[in-house]
Scaffold this motif. Structure first.
Motif, PDB file in Angstrom:
ATOM      1  N   HIS A 179      29.627  30.386  34.333  1.00  0.00           N
ATOM      2  CA  HIS A 179      31.013  29.949  34.022  1.00  0.00           C
ATOM      3  C   HIS A 179      31.585  29.328  35.211  1.00  0.00           C
ATOM      4  CE1 HIS A 179      34.521  29.737  31.339  1.00  0.00           C
ATOM      5  NE2 HIS A 179      35.156  30.082  32.430  1.00  0.00           N
ATOM      6  N   LEU A 180      31.806  28.062  35.069  1.00  0.00           N
ATOM      7  CA  LEU A 180      32.265  27.419  36.171  1.00  0.00           C
ATOM      8  C   LEU A 180      33.563  26.816  36.049  1.00  0.00           C
ATOM      9  CD1 LEU A 180      29.320  24.650  36.955  1.00  0.00           C
ATOM     10  CD2 LEU A 180      29.738  26.778  38.202  1.00  0.00           C
ATOM     11  N   MET A 181      34.387  26.042  36.784  1.00  0.00           N
ATOM     12  CA  MET A 181      35.804  25.843  36.779  1.00  0.00           C
ATOM     13  C   MET A 181      36.092  24.859  35.295  1.00  0.00           C
ATOM     14  SD  MET A 181      36.892  24.977  40.733  1.00  0.00           S
ATOM     15  CE  MET A 181      38.603  24.723  39.996  1.00  0.00           C
ATOM     16  N   THR A 182      35.200  24.295  35.021  1.00  0.00           N
ATOM     17  CA  THR A 182      35.352  23.408  33.647  1.00  0.00           C
ATOM     18  C   THR A 182      34.413  23.914  32.262  1.00  0.00           C
ATOM     19  OG1 THR A 182      33.496  22.122  34.599  1.00  0.00           O
ATOM     20  CG2 THR A 182      35.682  21.063  35.063  1.00  0.00           C
ATOM     21  N   GLY A 183      34.287  25.241  32.331  1.00  0.00           N
ATOM     22  CA  GLY A 183      33.682  25.782  31.355  1.00  0.00           C
ATOM     23  C   GLY A 183      32.235  26.431  31.827  1.00  0.00           C
ATOM     24  N   MET A 184      31.321  26.593  30.736  1.00  0.00           N
ATOM     25  CA  MET A 184      30.152  27.166  30.799  1.00  0.00           C
ATOM     26  C   MET A 184      29.063  26.025  30.555  1.00  0.00           C
ATOM     27  SD  MET A 184      28.255  29.908  30.994  1.00  0.00           S
ATOM     28  CE  MET A 184      29.346  31.146  30.277  1.00  0.00           C
ATOM     29  N   HIS A 185      28.286  26.071  31.677  1.00  0.00           N
ATOM     30  CA  HIS A 185      27.048  25.209  31.835  1.00  0.00           C
ATOM     31  C   HIS A 185      25.769  25.587  32.231  1.00  0.00           C
ATOM     32  CE1 HIS A 185      30.844  22.690  33.070  1.00  0.00           C
ATOM     33  NE2 HIS A 185      30.069  21.832  33.024  1.00  0.00           N
ATOM     34  N   THR A 186      24.643  25.246  31.915  1.00  0.00           N
ATOM     35  CA  THR A 186      23.444  25.628  32.384  1.00  0.00           C
ATOM     36  C   THR A 186      23.230  24.707  33.566  1.00  0.00           C
ATOM     37  OG1 THR A 186      22.689  26.189  30.076  1.00  0.00           O
ATOM     38  CG2 THR A 186      20.881  25.896  31.682  1.00  0.00           C
ATOM     39  N   VAL A 187      22.856  25.561  34.659  1.00  0.00           N
ATOM     40  CA  VAL A 187      22.729  24.709  35.793  1.00  0.00           C
ATOM     41  C   VAL A 187      21.306  25.430  36.650  1.00  0.00           C
ATOM     42  CG1 VAL A 187      24.997  24.153  36.206  1.00  0.00           C
ATOM     43  CG2 VAL A 187      24.149  26.492  37.404  1.00  0.00           C
ATOM     44  N   ALA A 188      20.820  24.590  37.601  1.00  0.00           N
ATOM     45  CA  ALA A 188      19.789  25.171  38.515  1.00  0.00           C
ATOM     46  C   ALA A 188      19.987  24.669  39.885  1.00  0.00           C
ATOM     47  CB  ALA A 188      18.490  24.629  37.973  1.00  0.00           C
ATOM     48  N   ASP A 189      19.667  25.568  40.691  1.00  0.00           N
ATOM     49  CA  ASP A 189      20.184  25.532  42.173  1.00  0.00           C
ATOM     50  C   ASP A 189      19.187  24.441  42.779  1.00  0.00           C
ATOM     51  OD1 ASP A 189      22.399  27.252  42.536  1.00  0.00           O
ATOM     52  OD2 ASP A 189      21.269  28.912  43.311  1.00  0.00           O
ATOM     53  N   ILE A 190      19.532  23.383  43.702  1.00  0.00           N
ATOM     54  CA  ILE A 190      18.709  22.428  44.304  1.00  0.00           C
ATOM     55  C   ILE A 190      18.492  22.865  45.677  1.00  0.00           C
ATOM     56  CG2 ILE A 190      18.844  20.768  42.483  1.00  0.00           C
ATOM     57  CD1 ILE A 190      20.912  19.451  44.726  1.00  0.00           C
ATOM     58  N   LYS A 223      21.708  21.391  39.967  1.00  0.00           N
ATOM     59  CA  LYS A 223      21.612  20.365  38.998  1.00  0.00           C
ATOM     60  C   LYS A 223      22.378  20.722  37.688  1.00  0.00           C
ATOM     61  CE  LYS A 223      18.279  17.610  36.466  1.00  0.00           C
ATOM     62  NZ  LYS A 223      16.885  17.523  36.101  1.00  0.00           N
ATOM     63  N   TYR A 224      23.095  20.134  37.056  1.00  0.00           N
ATOM     64  CA  TYR A 224      23.972  20.343  35.599  1.00  0.00           C
ATOM     65  C   TYR A 224      22.443  19.955  34.551  1.00  0.00           C
ATOM     66  CZ  TYR A 224      28.434  20.426  37.382  1.00  0.00           C
ATOM     67  OH  TYR A 224      29.703  20.782  37.891  1.00  0.00           O
ATOM     68  N   GLU A 225      22.158  20.904  33.988  1.00  0.00           N
ATOM     69  CA  GLU A 225      21.267  20.910  32.973  1.00  0.00           C
ATOM     70  C   GLU A 225      21.950  20.798  31.756  1.00  0.00           C
ATOM     71  OE1 GLU A 225      18.155  20.600  33.523  1.00  0.00           O
ATOM     72  OE2 GLU A 225      17.749  21.473  35.367  1.00  0.00           O
ATOM     73  N   LYS A 226      23.004  21.359  31.121  1.00  0.00           N
ATOM     74  CA  LYS A 226      23.588  21.249  30.028  1.00  0.00           C
ATOM     75  C   LYS A 226      24.928  21.843  30.066  1.00  0.00           C
ATOM     76  CE  LYS A 226      23.458  23.421  25.318  1.00  0.00           C
ATOM     77  NZ  LYS A 226      22.957  24.188  24.414  1.00  0.00           N
ATOM     78  N   ALA A 227      25.841  21.099  29.430  1.00  0.00           N
ATOM     79  CA  ALA A 227      27.266  21.318  29.464  1.00  0.00           C
ATOM     80  C   ALA A 227      27.420  21.677  28.055  1.00  0.00           C
ATOM     81  CB  ALA A 227      28.093  20.139  29.635  1.00  0.00           C
ATOM     82  N   PHE A 228      28.059  23.126  27.871  1.00  0.00           N
ATOM     83  CA  PHE A 228      28.313  23.454  26.452  1.00  0.00           C
ATOM     84  C   PHE A 228      29.752  22.711  25.776  1.00  0.00           C
ATOM     85  CE2 PHE A 228      25.751  26.385  28.351  1.00  0.00           C
ATOM     86  CZ  PHE A 228      24.961  26.950  27.445  1.00  0.00           C
ATOM     87  N   GLU A 229      30.545  22.216  26.495  1.00  0.00           N
ATOM     88  CA  GLU A 229      31.667  21.537  25.870  1.00  0.00           C
ATOM     89  C   GLU A 229      31.472  19.880  25.925  1.00  0.00           C
ATOM     90  OE1 GLU A 229      35.518  22.701  27.671  1.00  0.00           O
ATOM     91  OE2 GLU A 229      34.640  24.818  28.232  1.00  0.00           O
ATOM     92  N   LYS A 275      29.803  16.647  28.915  1.00  0.00           N
ATOM     93  CA  LYS A 275      28.386  16.160  28.848  1.00  0.00           C
ATOM     94  C   LYS A 275      27.873  15.255  29.685  1.00  0.00           C
ATOM     95  CE  LYS A 275      27.256  18.478  24.797  1.00  0.00           C
ATOM     96  NZ  LYS A 275      26.061  19.539  24.995  1.00  0.00           N
ATOM     97  N   TYR A 276      28.949  14.541  30.256  1.00  0.00           N
ATOM     98  CA  TYR A 276      28.577  13.395  31.272  1.00  0.00           C
ATOM     99  C   TYR A 276      27.863  14.032  32.480  1.00  0.00           C
ATOM    100  CZ  TYR A 276      32.474  14.518  34.114  1.00  0.00           C
ATOM    101  OH  TYR A 276      33.448  15.418  35.107  1.00  0.00           O
ATOM    102  N   LYS A 277      28.055  15.341  32.758  1.00  0.00           N
ATOM    103  CA  LYS A 277      27.604  15.792  33.960  1.00  0.00           C
ATOM    104  C   LYS A 277      26.077  16.137  33.802  1.00  0.00           C
ATOM    105  CE  LYS A 277      31.658  18.096  35.192  1.00  0.00           C
ATOM    106  NZ  LYS A 277      32.335  19.627  35.095  1.00  0.00           N
ATOM    107  N   GLU A 278      25.576  16.134  32.768  1.00  0.00           N
ATOM    108  CA  GLU A 278      24.197  16.472  32.263  1.00  0.00           C
ATOM    109  C   GLU A 278      23.324  15.591  33.119  1.00  0.00           C
ATOM    110  OE1 GLU A 278      24.595  18.837  28.119  1.00  0.00           O
ATOM    111  OE2 GLU A 278      23.677  16.724  28.076  1.00  0.00           O
ATOM    112  N   GLY A 279      22.214  16.267  33.734  1.00  0.00           N
ATOM    113  CA  GLY A 279      21.125  15.548  34.402  1.00  0.00           C
ATOM    114  C   GLY A 279      21.841  15.252  36.007  1.00  0.00           C
TER     115      GLY A 279
END
Length: 106
Positions: A55-66, A78-84, A88-92
Motif C-alpha cells: 500500500h503506497l501513497m497512491t494506493g495498492m500496487h504489486t511491486v518488486a524491489d530492484i 519496479k511497478y508490476e501492477k497497479a490496482f487503481e 496503470k501508467y506506472k506498470e512496468g
C-alpha cells in the motif's frame, strides 16, 4: 555490464555501477522509502526481487524491489501492477530513490 552512450547517467551510490540514463526519467516528483525518488522508464544492471503487494501513497500496487547487480544495494522498486485505473501508467516502470543513486558526467 551495460554502458550508456549518453554522458549523463545515474549510478549506484554504493559501487558506482551504471543504472539509468538521464533521458529515461519520466518524473522527479515521486516519493521513495528514503525521501524523493524518480520514476524512470528503463534501468540496467539491476536484479528484480520477488513481487509483493504494498500500500503506497497512491494506493495498492504489486511491486518488486530492484537491487544493484554489482553490490546488491536496494535502489528502489519496479511497478508490476497497479490496482487503481488512474495508476496503470506506472506498470512496468521503476522507482529510483534519489538517496541511492548519484549523477555521473554532469
Amino acid at each position: 555490464m551495460e554502458e550508456f552512450s549518453c554522458p549523463r547517467i545515474y549510478s549506484c551510490c554504493n559501487c558506482r555501477c551504471h543504472v539509468s540514463d538521464h533521458d529515461d526519467i519520466i518524473s522527479k516528483c515521486f516519493q521513495g522509502r528514503n525521501g524523493r525518488a524518480y520514476l524512470v522508464a528503463n534501468v540496467v544492471n539491476v536484479s528484480v526481487g520477488p513481487k509483493e503487494d504494498r500500500h503506497l501513497m497512491t494506493g495498492m500496487h504489486t511491486v518488486a524491489d530492484i537491487h544493484c547487480f554489482q553490490c546488491q544495494e536496494v535502489l528502489g522498486w519496479k511497478y508490476e501492477k497497479a490496482f487503481e485505473e488512474s495508476q496503470k501508467y506506472k506498470e512496468g516502470k521503476f522507482i529510483l530513490e534519489k538517496a541511492k543513486v548519484m549523477k555521473e558526467n554532469w
